[in-house]
Design a protein around this motif. Structure first.
Motif, PDB file in Angstrom:
ATOM      1  N   SER A  21       0.816  -1.221   0.000  1.00 43.31           N
ATOM      2  CA  SER A  21       0.000   0.000   0.000  1.00 43.31           C
ATOM      3  C   SER A  21       0.847   1.267   0.000  1.00 43.31           C
ATOM      4  CB  SER A  21      -0.933   0.009   1.212  1.00 43.31           C
ATOM      5  OG  SER A  21      -0.205   0.214   2.418  1.00 43.31           O
ATOM      6  N   GLY A  22       2.143   1.112   0.191  1.00 41.81           N
ATOM      7  CA  GLY A  22       3.023   2.278   0.157  1.00 41.81           C
ATOM      8  C   GLY A  22       3.757   2.555   1.454  1.00 41.81           C
ATOM      9  N   GLY A  46      -6.033   0.303   3.787  1.00 42.55           N
ATOM     10  CA  GLY A  46      -6.967   0.324   2.667  1.00 42.55           C
ATOM     11  C   GLY A  46      -7.183   1.724   2.149  1.00 42.55           C
ATOM     12  N   VAL A  47      -7.304   2.683   3.068  1.00 43.22           N
ATOM     13  CA  VAL A  47      -7.478   4.080   2.666  1.00 43.22           C
ATOM     14  C   VAL A  47      -6.200   4.606   2.027  1.00 43.22           C
ATOM     15  CG1 VAL A  47      -7.899   6.424   3.511  1.00 43.22           C
ATOM     16  CG2 VAL A  47      -9.226   4.513   4.421  1.00 43.22           C
ATOM     17  N   GLY A  52      -5.978   7.831  -0.229  1.00 40.72           N
ATOM     18  CA  GLY A  52      -6.478   8.727   0.808  1.00 40.72           C
ATOM     19  C   GLY A  52      -5.362   9.316   1.655  1.00 40.72           C
ATOM     20  N   SER A  53      -5.683  10.366   2.384  1.00 49.79           N
ATOM     21  CA  SER A  53      -4.694  11.028   3.224  1.00 49.79           C
ATOM     22  C   SER A  53      -4.498  10.263   4.528  1.00 49.79           C
ATOM     23  CB  SER A  53      -5.154  12.452   3.547  1.00 49.79           C
ATOM     24  OG  SER A  53      -6.341  12.422   4.339  1.00 49.79           O
ATOM     25  N   GLY A  54      -3.444  10.622   5.257  1.00 50.05           N
ATOM     26  CA  GLY A  54      -3.206  10.006   6.557  1.00 50.05           C
ATOM     27  C   GLY A  54      -4.331  10.291   7.537  1.00 50.05           C
ATOM     28  N   ALA A  55      -4.896  11.512   7.439  1.00 51.03           N
ATOM     29  CA  ALA A  55      -5.999  11.873   8.329  1.00 51.03           C
ATOM     30  C   ALA A  55      -7.226  11.016   8.052  1.00 51.03           C
ATOM     31  CB  ALA A  55      -6.348  13.354   8.162  1.00 51.03           C
ATOM     32  N   ALA A  56      -7.521  10.792   6.769  1.00 54.17           N
ATOM     33  CA  ALA A  56      -8.668   9.960   6.406  1.00 54.17           C
ATOM     34  C   ALA A  56      -8.451   8.518   6.851  1.00 54.17           C
ATOM     35  CB  ALA A  56      -8.902  10.019   4.898  1.00 54.17           C
TER      36      ALA A  56
END
Length: 240
Positions: A21-22, A46-47, A52-56
Motif C-alpha cells: 500500500s506504500g 486500505g485508505v 487517501g490522506s493520513g488523516a482519512a
C-alpha cells in the motif's frame, strides 16, 4: 492458543499488504505494534492504498476501533485490572481476548483466557507482520495462501459455540446479511459497526417485547446454574 496461532498467521497478509500500500517495512511493523487491532489496521492501509490522506486513514481506523472501547468497559468490570496491568490489558483488548475471557464462568479462567489470547495474538501477530513486511511481494497475493480467511475462521470459531438458542442464531444471520449489504456503500470499517447497531436494536426490541431484563440469553457458557442444589441422596449438584 489456537486462536492466537490462527490470527497471528493472518499478520503475514497484513505485513505484505501494508508494504504494497506504500508503507515502509518499519512503518508497517510499528503500526502493528502500537495500533494492534487488525480491523483498524486493514482499514488504515486500505485508505492509504486507495490514495487517501493520513488523516482519512486515521479516521477510518478510529471508527472501527470504537468497538474496543466497548470491550474495555466489559473487561474492566469482569477482570478489574489494577496498576500497570490496566495499560497492558487495554493494549491487548481485542476481539479474540474479549471473546475468550467472556466465554469462561470462573474469574480465574476469565483472567487466564484474556491474557493467554491477548498476549498470544500480540506476539504472533507482530512476528508474522514483520515476516510479511520483509517478504513483501515475494510471497505473491496473500489470498493465494488462504491467509485472508484465517481471521474469519478464528472469529467463527469464537462465535459458533455461543449460538445456543434460536434467537441469537437469527440475530447473527441478520447481522451477517446487514454487513454484506453495507460493504458496497460505506467506507471500510463501517459495515461491522452497522452489524453491531443492528444486533443491539434487535436484542433490545426482543427483550423489551418479552418484558425481560436485558441479558445475553442464549450466549451464556455451559455451566450448571444450581451447582450446590442438593439432588437425590442429598448430593450437591445432582440432577433432579
Amino acid at each position: 492458543m489456537s486462536i492466537a496461532v490462527a490470527t497471528g498467521l493472518y499478520g503475514i497478509s497484513f505485513g505484505a499488504l501494508g508494504v504494497a500500500s506504500g508503507l515502509s517495512v518499519l512503518q508497517t511493523i510499528v503500526l502493528s505494534l502500537f495500533m494492534f487491532t487488525g480491523g483498524s489496521q486493514f482499514a488504515f492501509i486500505g485508505v492509504i492504498a486507495g490514495g487517501g490522506s493520513g488523516a482519512a486513514a486515521g479516521a477510518a481506523a478510529t471508527l472501527l476501533g470504537i468497538r474496543n472501547a466497548v470491550y474495555g468497559m466489559q473487561l474492566n468490570s469482569m477482570l478489574g485490572p489494577r496498576g500497570w496491568s490496566r495499560f497492558a490489558a487495554a493494549h491487548v483488548t481485542i476481539d479474540e481476548s474479549t471473546a475468550t475471557a467472556s466465554g469462561q464462568s470462573e474469574r480465574v479462567e476469565q483472567r487466564r483466557g484474556f491474557w493467554s489470547a491477548g498476549i498470544g495474538v500480540f506476539v504472533l501477530w507482530n512476528l508474522f507482520t514483520a515476516v510479511g513486511a520483509f517478504a513483501g511481494n515475494a510471497i505473491g497475493d496473500p489470498k493465494q495462501w488462504g491467509l485472508d480467511g484465517a481471521a474469519v475462521a478464528a472469529f467463527l470459531g469464537l462465535l459458533w459455540p455461543r449460538l445456543k438458542g434460536r434467537e441469537p442464531a437469527a440475530i447473527a444471520v441478520v447481522c451477517a446479511l446487514a454487513t454484506v449489504l453495507a460493504v458496497p456503500f460505506v467506507p471500510p470499517g463501517v459495515p461491522i459497526l452497522v452489524a453491531a447497531l443492528v444486533a443491539a436494536i434487535l436484542g433490545w426490541m426482543s427483550h423489551a417485547r418479552a418484558g425481560r431484563p436485558l441479558e445475553m440469553e442464549g450466549l451464556e457458557p455451559d455451566v450448571d446454574p444450581y451447582p450446590h442444589r442438593p439432588g437425590p441422596g442429598g448430593k450437591p449438584g445432582s440432577a433432579e
